[in-house]
Scaffold this motif. Sequence first.
Motif, PDB file in Angstrom:
ATOM      1  N   ARG A 121      27.085  35.719  48.636  1.00 46.98           N
ATOM      2  CA  ARG A 121      27.883  34.528  48.733  1.00 46.98           C
ATOM      3  C   ARG A 121      28.472  34.028  47.395  1.00 46.98           C
ATOM      4  NH1 ARG A 121      24.403  32.660  52.831  1.00 46.98           N
ATOM      5  NH2 ARG A 121      25.048  33.322  54.756  1.00 46.98           N
ATOM      6  N   ARG A 122      27.697  34.190  46.154  1.00 49.37           N
ATOM      7  CA  ARG A 122      28.007  33.541  45.042  1.00 49.37           C
ATOM      8  C   ARG A 122      28.944  34.645  44.153  1.00 49.37           C
ATOM      9  NH1 ARG A 122      22.297  31.098  42.328  1.00 49.37           N
ATOM     10  NH2 ARG A 122      22.067  29.911  44.213  1.00 49.37           N
ATOM     11  N   LEU A 123      29.125  35.685  44.567  1.00 50.21           N
ATOM     12  CA  LEU A 123      30.003  36.538  44.279  1.00 50.21           C
ATOM     13  C   LEU A 123      31.539  36.300  44.486  1.00 50.21           C
ATOM     14  CD1 LEU A 123      28.185  40.075  44.636  1.00 50.21           C
ATOM     15  CD2 LEU A 123      28.418  38.656  42.489  1.00 50.21           C
ATOM     16  N   SER A 124      32.318  36.828  43.563  1.00 51.96           N
ATOM     17  CA  SER A 124      33.948  36.548  44.269  1.00 51.96           C
ATOM     18  C   SER A 124      34.247  37.436  45.077  1.00 51.96           C
ATOM     19  CB  SER A 124      34.834  36.937  42.949  1.00 51.96           C
ATOM     20  OG  SER A 124      34.665  38.601  42.660  1.00 51.96           O
ATOM     21  N   PRO A 125      35.135  37.284  45.974  1.00 49.73           N
ATOM     22  CA  PRO A 125      35.449  38.162  47.112  1.00 49.73           C
ATOM     23  C   PRO A 125      36.011  39.543  46.715  1.00 49.73           C
ATOM     24  CG  PRO A 125      36.777  36.181  47.273  1.00 49.73           C
ATOM     25  CD  PRO A 125      35.964  35.967  45.831  1.00 49.73           C
ATOM     26  N   GLU A 126      36.310  39.884  45.542  1.00 50.86           N
ATOM     27  CA  GLU A 126      36.683  41.218  44.880  1.00 50.86           C
ATOM     28  C   GLU A 126      35.162  41.946  44.740  1.00 50.86           C
ATOM     29  OE1 GLU A 126      37.990  38.374  43.461  1.00 50.86           O
ATOM     30  OE2 GLU A 126      40.147  38.500  44.258  1.00 50.86           O
ATOM     31  N   HIS A 127      34.416  41.229  43.943  1.00 50.34           N
ATOM     32  CA  HIS A 127      33.010  41.760  43.739  1.00 50.34           C
ATOM     33  C   HIS A 127      32.237  42.258  45.103  1.00 50.34           C
ATOM     34  CE1 HIS A 127      33.431  40.212  39.516  1.00 50.34           C
ATOM     35  NE2 HIS A 127      33.584  41.452  39.608  1.00 50.34           N
ATOM     36  N   ARG A 128      32.357  41.291  46.157  1.00 51.37           N
ATOM     37  CA  ARG A 128      31.739  41.425  47.385  1.00 51.37           C
ATOM     38  C   ARG A 128      32.306  42.575  48.011  1.00 51.37           C
ATOM     39  NH1 ARG A 128      31.469  35.906  48.114  1.00 51.37           N
ATOM     40  NH2 ARG A 128      33.309  36.054  49.078  1.00 51.37           N
ATOM     41  N   ALA A 129      33.522  42.734  47.979  1.00 49.66           N
ATOM     42  CA  ALA A 129      34.205  44.049  48.613  1.00 49.66           C
ATOM     43  C   ALA A 129      33.793  45.167  48.103  1.00 49.66           C
ATOM     44  CB  ALA A 129      35.743  43.676  48.498  1.00 49.66           C
ATOM     45  N   VAL A 130      33.728  45.346  46.949  1.00 52.23           N
ATOM     46  CA  VAL A 130      33.464  46.503  45.957  1.00 52.23           C
ATOM     47  C   VAL A 130      31.921  46.918  46.450  1.00 52.23           C
ATOM     48  CG1 VAL A 130      32.734  47.535  43.882  1.00 52.23           C
ATOM     49  CG2 VAL A 130      34.959  46.483  44.078  1.00 52.23           C
ATOM     50  N   LEU A 131      31.072  46.063  46.229  1.00 53.78           N
ATOM     51  CA  LEU A 131      29.735  46.317  46.716  1.00 53.78           C
ATOM     52  C   LEU A 131      29.722  46.742  48.039  1.00 53.78           C
ATOM     53  CD1 LEU A 131      27.572  43.513  44.856  1.00 53.78           C
ATOM     54  CD2 LEU A 131      27.879  45.906  44.166  1.00 53.78           C
ATOM     55  N   ASP A 132      30.219  46.049  49.231  1.00 51.66           N
ATOM     56  CA  ASP A 132      30.201  46.253  50.438  1.00 51.66           C
ATOM     57  C   ASP A 132      30.824  47.857  50.714  1.00 51.66           C
ATOM     58  OD1 ASP A 132      30.495  46.038  53.510  1.00 51.66           O
ATOM     59  OD2 ASP A 132      32.733  46.286  53.306  1.00 51.66           O
ATOM     60  N   GLN A 133      31.758  48.289  49.939  1.00 46.95           N
ATOM     61  CA  GLN A 133      32.167  49.756  50.267  1.00 46.95           C
ATOM     62  C   GLN A 133      31.118  50.531  49.568  1.00 46.95           C
ATOM     63  OE1 GLN A 133      35.204  51.097  51.302  1.00 46.95           O
ATOM     64  NE2 GLN A 133      35.373  49.045  52.187  1.00 46.95           N
ATOM     65  N   GLY A 142      35.768  56.896  44.317  1.00 46.35           N
ATOM     66  CA  GLY A 142      37.187  57.108  44.841  1.00 46.35           C
ATOM     67  C   GLY A 142      37.381  56.693  46.130  1.00 46.35           C
ATOM     68  N   GLU A 143      36.599  56.805  47.052  1.00 50.06           N
ATOM     69  CA  GLU A 143      36.865  56.416  48.357  1.00 50.06           C
ATOM     70  C   GLU A 143      36.798  54.865  48.593  1.00 50.06           C
ATOM     71  OE1 GLU A 143      34.243  59.643  51.102  1.00 50.06           O
ATOM     72  OE2 GLU A 143      33.317  57.854  50.451  1.00 50.06           O
ATOM     73  N   ALA A 144      35.998  53.862  47.736  1.00 48.89           N
ATOM     74  CA  ALA A 144      36.147  52.711  47.628  1.00 48.89           C
ATOM     75  C   ALA A 144      37.523  52.343  47.194  1.00 48.89           C
ATOM     76  CB  ALA A 144      35.025  52.167  46.799  1.00 48.89           C
ATOM     77  N   ALA A 145      37.868  53.122  45.894  1.00 51.10           N
ATOM     78  CA  ALA A 145      39.093  52.566  45.390  1.00 51.10           C
ATOM     79  C   ALA A 145      40.162  52.779  46.312  1.00 51.10           C
ATOM     80  CB  ALA A 145      39.388  53.714  44.239  1.00 51.10           C
ATOM     81  N   GLU A 146      40.253  53.756  47.005  1.00 52.58           N
ATOM     82  CA  GLU A 146      41.588  53.839  47.941  1.00 52.58           C
ATOM     83  C   GLU A 146      41.413  52.874  49.186  1.00 52.58           C
ATOM     84  OE1 GLU A 146      42.548  57.304  51.332  1.00 52.58           O
ATOM     85  OE2 GLU A 146      41.504  58.283  49.514  1.00 52.58           O
ATOM     86  N   ALA A 147      40.304  52.684  49.644  1.00 57.77           N
ATOM     87  CA  ALA A 147      39.973  51.605  50.602  1.00 57.77           C
ATOM     88  C   ALA A 147      40.533  50.331  50.216  1.00 57.77           C
ATOM     89  CB  ALA A 147      38.617  51.417  51.213  1.00 57.77           C
ATOM     90  N   LEU A 148      40.318  50.069  48.898  1.00 57.28           N
ATOM     91  CA  LEU A 148      40.513  48.559  48.240  1.00 57.28           C
ATOM     92  C   LEU A 148      41.986  48.472  47.531  1.00 57.28           C
ATOM     93  CD1 LEU A 148      37.057  47.594  46.964  1.00 57.28           C
ATOM     94  CD2 LEU A 148      38.119  46.835  49.214  1.00 57.28           C
ATOM     95  N   GLY A 149      42.541  49.789  47.465  1.00 55.10           N
ATOM     96  CA  GLY A 149      43.647  49.797  46.855  1.00 55.10           C
ATOM     97  C   GLY A 149      43.789  49.439  45.310  1.00 55.10           C
ATOM     98  N   ILE A 150      42.664  49.805  44.881  1.00 51.68           N
ATOM     99  CA  ILE A 150      42.525  49.495  43.234  1.00 51.68           C
ATOM    100  C   ILE A 150      42.259  51.189  42.578  1.00 51.68           C
ATOM    101  CG2 ILE A 150      41.890  47.276  43.370  1.00 51.68           C
ATOM    102  CD1 ILE A 150      38.946  47.795  43.288  1.00 51.68           C
ATOM    103  N   PRO A 151      42.169  50.964  41.006  1.00 52.11           N
ATOM    104  CA  PRO A 151      41.844  52.409  40.384  1.00 52.11           C
ATOM    105  C   PRO A 151      40.459  52.348  40.376  1.00 52.11           C
ATOM    106  CG  PRO A 151      43.348  50.843  39.081  1.00 52.11           C
ATOM    107  CD  PRO A 151      43.081  49.912  40.335  1.00 52.11           C
ATOM    108  N   PRO A 152      39.897  53.535  40.386  1.00 54.24           N
ATOM    109  CA  PRO A 152      38.371  54.042  40.346  1.00 54.24           C
ATOM    110  C   PRO A 152      37.721  53.166  39.180  1.00 54.24           C
ATOM    111  CG  PRO A 152      39.670  55.723  40.773  1.00 54.24           C
ATOM    112  CD  PRO A 152      40.769  54.688  40.362  1.00 54.24           C
ATOM    113  N   GLY A 153      38.381  53.100  38.256  1.00 52.40           N
ATOM    114  CA  GLY A 153      37.915  52.486  37.002  1.00 52.40           C
ATOM    115  C   GLY A 153      37.513  50.967  37.130  1.00 52.40           C
ATOM    116  N   THR A 154      38.535  50.314  38.072  1.00 53.71           N
ATOM    117  CA  THR A 154      38.303  48.953  38.397  1.00 53.71           C
ATOM    118  C   THR A 154      37.034  48.893  39.454  1.00 53.71           C
ATOM    119  OG1 THR A 154      40.461  48.612  38.188  1.00 53.71           O
ATOM    120  CG2 THR A 154      39.392  46.846  39.428  1.00 53.71           C
ATOM    121  N   VAL A 155      36.781  50.008  40.272  1.00 60.30           N
ATOM    122  CA  VAL A 155      35.821  49.738  40.956  1.00 60.30           C
ATOM    123  C   VAL A 155      34.311  49.834  40.456  1.00 60.30           C
ATOM    124  CG1 VAL A 155      34.409  51.113  42.847  1.00 60.30           C
ATOM    125  CG2 VAL A 155      36.860  51.034  43.121  1.00 60.30           C
TER     126      VAL A 155
END
Length: 181
Positions: A121-133, A142-155
């Motif tokens: 809960r203390r993480l930002s929504p973006e960080h939670r979304a990446v850990l969830d994926q 690669g799958e997380a990047a595609e699902a979240l619509g962000i580059p793999p490096g950002t994941v």
Amino acid sequence: MTTTLTHRTDEHLLAQLQQAYGKALFGFLLGLTYGDRQRAEDLVQETLVRAWKHPEALENGGLHSLRPWLWTVGRRLAIDARRARMVRPDEVATDALDQAPHLDDRMDAAVAALDVREALRRLSPEHRAVLDQIYFRGASVGEAAEALGIPPGTVKSRTYYALRVLRTVMPGYGPKPARAA
């Protein structure tokens, strides 16, 4: 893998499914079975057999689009198995009671789960979304990047920073230091 898998009696189908999805599916089902490796292995096999028995699931895109279908089937099988066990508990031999986990073990696991939820809960929504994926859905970078619509490096960077935050808010949960001999 671009092989079209349309014939249900293909002798290599189960091997292809196991190779493509077995490890990630096992990890997913291991979580649903509370770490029971044998039950998770059984559920993986039953899930793959169901895919083999339902060629229509494979015809709609082959191995590449089968992941959501397999995870749904596996989750439903795990739920059904749990319900069946709840209706009629296993018979227990008296010597098995000595090997039963102590109440403290279950309490520790429950407390740890609550600690993890609070830390997430203390993480930002973006960080939670990446850990969830990555960790809860078993997706690759690669799958997380595609699902979240962000580059793999950002994941990768969000995963790194999210784990770093979790380490700071959850002291004592990291790897134990090795003892000197």
